[in-house]
Design an enzyme around this catalytic site. Structure first.
Site, short mmCIF file in Angstrom:
data_model
loop_
_atom_site.label_atom_id
_atom_site.label_comp_id
_atom_site.label_asym_id
_atom_site.label_seq_id
_atom_site.Cartn_x
_atom_site.Cartn_y
_atom_site.Cartn_z
N SER A 109 0.77 -1.17 0.10
CA SER A 109 0.34 0.07 -0.03
C SER A 109 0.85 1.23 -0.18
CB SER A 109 -1.12 -0.09 1.25
OG SER A 109 -1.43 0.92 1.85
N TYR A 127 -1.52 -0.17 10.11
CA TYR A 127 -1.70 -0.89 9.37
C TYR A 127 -0.57 -0.64 7.98
CZ TYR A 127 -3.47 -0.84 4.10
OH TYR A 127 -3.75 -1.21 3.20
N LYS A 132 2.95 -3.41 6.72
CA LYS A 132 2.76 -3.59 4.96
C LYS A 132 4.43 -3.28 4.98
CE LYS A 132 -1.53 -4.82 3.20
NZ LYS A 132 -1.84 -5.93 3.00
#
Ligand code: UDP
Length: 329
Positions: free
Chosen positions: A116, A140, A144
């Site tokens: 992402s 988050y 990643k």
């Protein structure tokens, strides 16, 4: 080829599965259906399972013997990740290690990974290329980035290769209107605007109007989910042909402000839904636009739907269908 797709019943995964199926690949979707749906799996076979479950992963891989694994199964809500970081690190990092272990045990050496733009945090460059340093600003994005670090170390241990695709703002739906985004609490701008147009929300809030951008609202690079799906297929071909690992940004290289998106959503729907200016949302970078030169040059990717109104129209058609489906349930 035989491809195992984790999270293939979810929004992006299901579009990739459809594209793989259209090209005649043999697919197993491995999904726990926590946010995905059985109806979204248009091709291949669905195995309901969790990536936490090593023995099941092992059994499925052993029986299917895939040539490659594409990994979409992940938690994706930034705000939730701030509230429940352990949940994100367990699911997105620890469970991905389970998956990589199962691949290792079964001699599967090719991996396509959903990363992402959140790995960049608040980049100081207007057009972000892959050399921009990673400074994720929430669990988050950090989850990643951590898996990217693990993957970066793996090719050195032997015959393993991967492509990580860093998604910018994915939106839109299947132009044939069979699949699309169906999260229970969608927070993304385009979905939120369209649900407001439908009357599901009383108004749309514009989070922050004092950013250092031409109209004061944040700028994002919105990519149609079908173009993103095609990028995965080309990345897979590239990986299998060259056996070279790489990391690529996925976006069009052109940004739209929140106000521009809202105006386009009003135009496409023909509904002048209520909009209210609100304070900034925590952790939003003012501008995030992909330099996708590398994706284009190594895989030959060329977008087909680089058109904000088309993106919104397909998402709108899908929202209308979803509303009918919900009524029938
Ligand atoms: N945004 C907004 N109102 C909303 C949802 C999002 O103003 O109801 C803004 C958000 O602050 C950001 C942009 O729209 O500047 C894109 O947000 P989104 O959640 O769609 O994607 P993100 O860029 O955070 O991944």
């Amino acid at each position: 080829m035989k491809i195992l797709v984790t999270g293939g019943a979810g929004y992006i995964g299901s579009h990739v599965v459809n594209a793989l199926g259209e090209r005649g690949h043999d697919i197993i979707v491995y999904d726990n259906l926590s946010t995905g749906h059985e109806w979204a799996v248009l091709c291949g076979k669905l195995e309901i399972g969790d990536i936490e479950d090593s023995s099941r992963l092992n059994a499925v891989m052993n029986a299917f013997r895939p040539d490659a694994v594409m990994h979409f199964a992940a938690l994706i809500q930034v705000e939730e990740s701030v509230r429940e970081p352990l949940k994100y690190y367990r699911n997105n990092v620890a469970n991905t290690l389970n998956l990589l272990d199962a691949m290792d045990r079964n001699g599967i050496r090719s991996f396509i990974y959903s990363s992402s733009a959140a790995v960049y945090g608040i980049p100081d460059k207007l057009l972000v290329d892959e050399s921009v340093p990673l400074h994720p600003i929430n669990p988050y994005g950090a989850s990643k980035a951590m898996v990217e670090t693990v993957l970066g170390d793996m090719p050195q241990t032997g015959d393993f290769r991967f492509i990580a695709l860093r998604y910018f703002n994915v939106a839109g739906a299947d132009p044939k209107n069979r699949i699309g985004q169906a999260y229970l609490d969608a927070t993304h701008l385009i979905t939120r605007a369209l649900k407001t147009a439908q009357g599901e929300f009383a108004k749309l809030f514009i989070f922050g109007t004092d950013y250092p951008t031409p109209d004061g609202t944040c700028i994002r690079d919105y990519i149609h989910v079908v173009d993103l799906a095609n990028a995965h297929l080309l990345a897979l071909d590239y990986l299998m042909e060259t056996r070279r690992s790489d990391i690529v940004n996925c976006g069009y290289g052109r940004g739209f402000s929140v106000r521009e998106v809202v105006a386009a959503a009003k135009k496409v729907t023909g509904i002048n839904f209520p909009v209210e200016e609100a304070p900034r949302r925590a952790g939003d970078p003012p501008q995030l636009v992909a330099d996708s030169t590398k994706l284009r040059s190594i895989t030959g990717w060329q977008p087909c739907h680089d058109d904000l109104e088309f993106i919104i129209r397909t998402a709108w058609n899908w929202e209308l269908k979803l509303k009918q489906l919900k009524k029938q349930l």
